[in-house]
Scaffold this motif. Sequence first.
Motif, short mmCIF file in Angstrom:
data_model
loop_
_atom_site.label_atom_id
_atom_site.label_comp_id
_atom_site.label_asym_id
_atom_site.label_seq_id
_atom_site.Cartn_x
_atom_site.Cartn_y
_atom_site.Cartn_z
N THR A 37 77.29 64.09 -3.07
CA THR A 37 75.82 64.21 -2.77
C THR A 37 75.09 63.25 -3.65
O THR A 37 74.04 62.56 -3.38
CB THR A 37 75.31 65.42 -2.53
OG1 THR A 37 76.10 66.17 -1.51
CG2 THR A 37 73.86 65.76 -2.34
N ALA A 38 75.57 63.46 -4.96
CA ALA A 38 74.73 62.74 -6.17
C ALA A 38 74.97 61.32 -5.76
O ALA A 38 73.84 60.39 -6.26
CB ALA A 38 75.28 63.17 -7.33
N THR A 41 72.72 59.79 -2.99
CA THR A 41 71.34 60.11 -3.51
C THR A 41 71.02 58.97 -4.32
O THR A 41 69.89 58.28 -4.33
CB THR A 41 70.90 61.52 -4.20
OG1 THR A 41 71.41 62.52 -3.55
CG2 THR A 41 69.35 61.52 -4.48
N ARG A 61 81.28 58.09 -9.24
CA ARG A 61 81.54 59.25 -8.70
C ARG A 61 82.56 60.16 -9.61
O ARG A 61 82.23 61.29 -10.03
CB ARG A 61 82.25 59.10 -7.31
CG ARG A 61 82.60 60.61 -6.80
CD ARG A 61 83.35 60.51 -5.47
NE ARG A 61 83.44 61.81 -4.86
CZ ARG A 61 84.52 62.67 -5.33
NH1 ARG A 61 85.42 62.25 -6.42
NH2 ARG A 61 84.61 63.98 -4.76
N VAL A 64 80.29 61.29 -12.40
CA VAL A 64 79.42 62.36 -12.05
C VAL A 64 80.18 63.72 -12.07
O VAL A 64 79.96 64.69 -12.51
CB VAL A 64 78.76 62.17 -10.75
CG1 VAL A 64 78.37 63.28 -10.24
CG2 VAL A 64 77.72 61.04 -10.81
N TYR A 68 79.47 66.97 -14.33
CA TYR A 68 79.05 68.20 -13.90
C TYR A 68 80.10 69.10 -14.46
O TYR A 68 79.51 70.49 -14.76
CB TYR A 68 79.06 68.05 -12.41
CG TYR A 68 77.76 67.44 -11.80
CD1 TYR A 68 77.05 67.10 -12.38
CD2 TYR A 68 77.84 67.22 -10.41
CE1 TYR A 68 75.72 66.69 -11.86
CE2 TYR A 68 76.91 66.78 -9.71
CZ TYR A 68 75.65 66.34 -10.45
OH TYR A 68 74.70 65.51 -9.74
N GLY A 113 71.13 62.37 -10.78
CA GLY A 113 72.26 63.53 -11.03
C GLY A 113 71.66 64.82 -11.29
O GLY A 113 72.29 65.96 -10.98
N GLN A 114 70.96 64.92 -12.43
CA GLN A 114 70.31 66.34 -12.97
C GLN A 114 69.63 66.82 -11.51
O GLN A 114 69.57 68.03 -11.41
CB GLN A 114 69.38 66.25 -14.14
CG GLN A 114 68.77 67.13 -14.57
CD GLN A 114 67.90 67.19 -15.57
OE1 GLN A 114 67.13 65.94 -15.69
NE2 GLN A 114 67.48 68.05 -16.62
N VAL A 116 70.08 66.49 -8.35
CA VAL A 116 71.00 67.22 -7.46
C VAL A 116 71.49 68.39 -7.89
O VAL A 116 71.85 69.34 -7.12
CB VAL A 116 71.98 66.15 -7.07
CG1 VAL A 116 73.14 66.70 -6.16
CG2 VAL A 116 71.28 64.73 -6.22
N PHE A 117 72.07 68.47 -9.16
CA PHE A 117 72.49 69.63 -9.75
C PHE A 117 71.53 70.58 -9.68
O PHE A 117 71.96 72.06 -9.09
CB PHE A 117 72.88 69.24 -11.16
CG PHE A 117 73.76 70.40 -11.72
CD1 PHE A 117 75.38 70.28 -11.53
CD2 PHE A 117 73.18 71.20 -12.73
CE1 PHE A 117 76.11 71.38 -12.15
CE2 PHE A 117 74.15 72.29 -13.15
CZ PHE A 117 75.41 72.17 -12.84
#
Length: 465
Positions: A37-38, A41, A61, A64, A68, A113-114, A116-117
Motif C-alpha cells: 500500500t505504501a 501510494t 518496497r 519500506v 516498518y 510511508g508515515q 500509510v502506517f
Amino acid sequence: MSGGFSTETLTGSETVRVQRTRILSELLDHLAELADTAVQTMRAEIPAYAAQDENFLADVRDQVVRHYRSTLAVMLEDRTVTLDDIAFARRAAMRRARAGLALTDYINAFRVGQQVFWGSVLERAGHSAAGHEAALSLAAPIMRFCDFASTHAANAYMEFQHYAAADAVRESRDLLETLLAGGAPTRSRQLAAAQAYGLAPDTRAPLLVVVAVLLGPRALGAVTGGNPVTTGPDRGVDARHVTCAAISRAGANGARTLSVVRQSEIVAIPALGPGGDPEELCDRLQAVRVNLMSEGIVLAMGISTVVAGTAGIPRAYDEARSVLEFLPEDGGVAALPRLSPFQYLAMRADDTARHLVDPRITALLSEDRARGGVLTATIRAFAAADLNLRASAERLQIHPNTAQYRLRRIQERTGRSLRRISDLLDLLVAIALHDSLPPTTNHGRQRLATATDERRGSADVRSFP
C-alpha cells in the motif's frame, strides 16, 4: 533526537496497553500488505516514483518493509531507537541519490510511508475507547521514529551527493594521486583542497595513511555466522562509497579527512594535527569497521606509522598496504602505531628464525599455549616489571612464591634463567615468534591481533579484528 517509547497511556489502564500491543502485532502480521500500500501510494502521489522501473520500486518496497519492521520492533520492545535499527537506511539513501532522485522526493516518500502506517494504526484501533486511546498513544512515538530515520537518511543522501559531485571527486582523486607519487599540489584548486584536509605542502604536521579493502561474502559469513546476500544493490561500488564516507568522518574534532575510492581499495590520509594521538585515531577507525559490519560491510584495514608532512605519504601508503597481510581472513584493523618494533620484526620473521629457537623453548611454549599460557604470561610480566619478582607477581595477581615457582619451572624446562638478560631475550623472541603462528592451520592468521593485544594488555586475541 529521542526515539524512546513509553507504555504509559492516557489512563494507564491495562486494557489500553493490551489494545496497543494488539494493534502493533496486527501490523506486524500484515507487514507485506502494508508495504504494498505504501509503495502504491508513493507512485500515486510522487511523480518521480511513478516514473521509476520495477527494480527501483522493488528496492523501495524492501526498504519500506525494513522501516516498518524496525518501527514495530522498537515500539513492541518499548526501547529507544538507535542507529543500528536504521542501518539499512544509509545505503538506501545513497542508492536514491545515485539514481538521481531529488532529496525533496525522497523525504516526501518518508512522509507518505508515515501516513500509510498511521492510517493503518487508526484502522486497526477499532471503535472502542481503549482502542482509540491506544492509537493516540502511538502517534508521538511513530513521529519520533520517522523523524529520527528521515534525518539520518537525508544526511546520508547529502553525504553521497557531496562525495559524488564530479568536480569534488576529481579534485580529491587528483590530490591523492599527486601525494602518493611524492609530489606537491601546485594548481590553486588542488592547493585549496590540500589546505582543507590539513595536507598543505609546507606542513610538518603528523599524519597517517589508511588503506581499506572490502572482503567478500565468505568473510561476512565468518563474522556473523549467517548467510550474507552476495548480489543486489548493496554489493560493490555502493559499499565502497559508504566505507569511504565513514572513514572520512573518523578524523579528530570534526576535521575533514581526504578519503578516496581508488580502484578496489579506499585510501585515506588523516592528519593528526597538533597533539593528535595516533592510537585514538586507530580506535576511531576500529569503531568505523565495527559499525560498518552492522550494514553487512566487512573490511580489512591497514594503518601506517606516523609520518611528518606529506613527503612521507608514499612510504606510509606502502606500509598500510603491506600490513594487511597480517590480518586473518575475516578482516580486522592492522594498526602499526599500536605495535613495537620488536613485535613487528617478529611478525615479519620467516621459518628460519623459528628454526633457530631452542627446541626446549618451543616445546614449553606449545604446551603452555594449550594449557592457557600461564608460563608465557609470567615471562612477559617479569620482563615488564624490569626483573622485579614482587612487581611481576602483583601484575599477575599471584603470590611472589608462586611467581618464583614458575620461574624455576621455566628454567628447568628451557635451561634459561630469566634473570640473565640474554636468556630473557631468547625467551621473549621465541614468544613473539610463537605468537605470529596461527592457533590452527584452518583459520586466518592471528599475528597482529595477538601482538597488539599484548601491547594493550588484553588477553582476548580475537577482540582486535
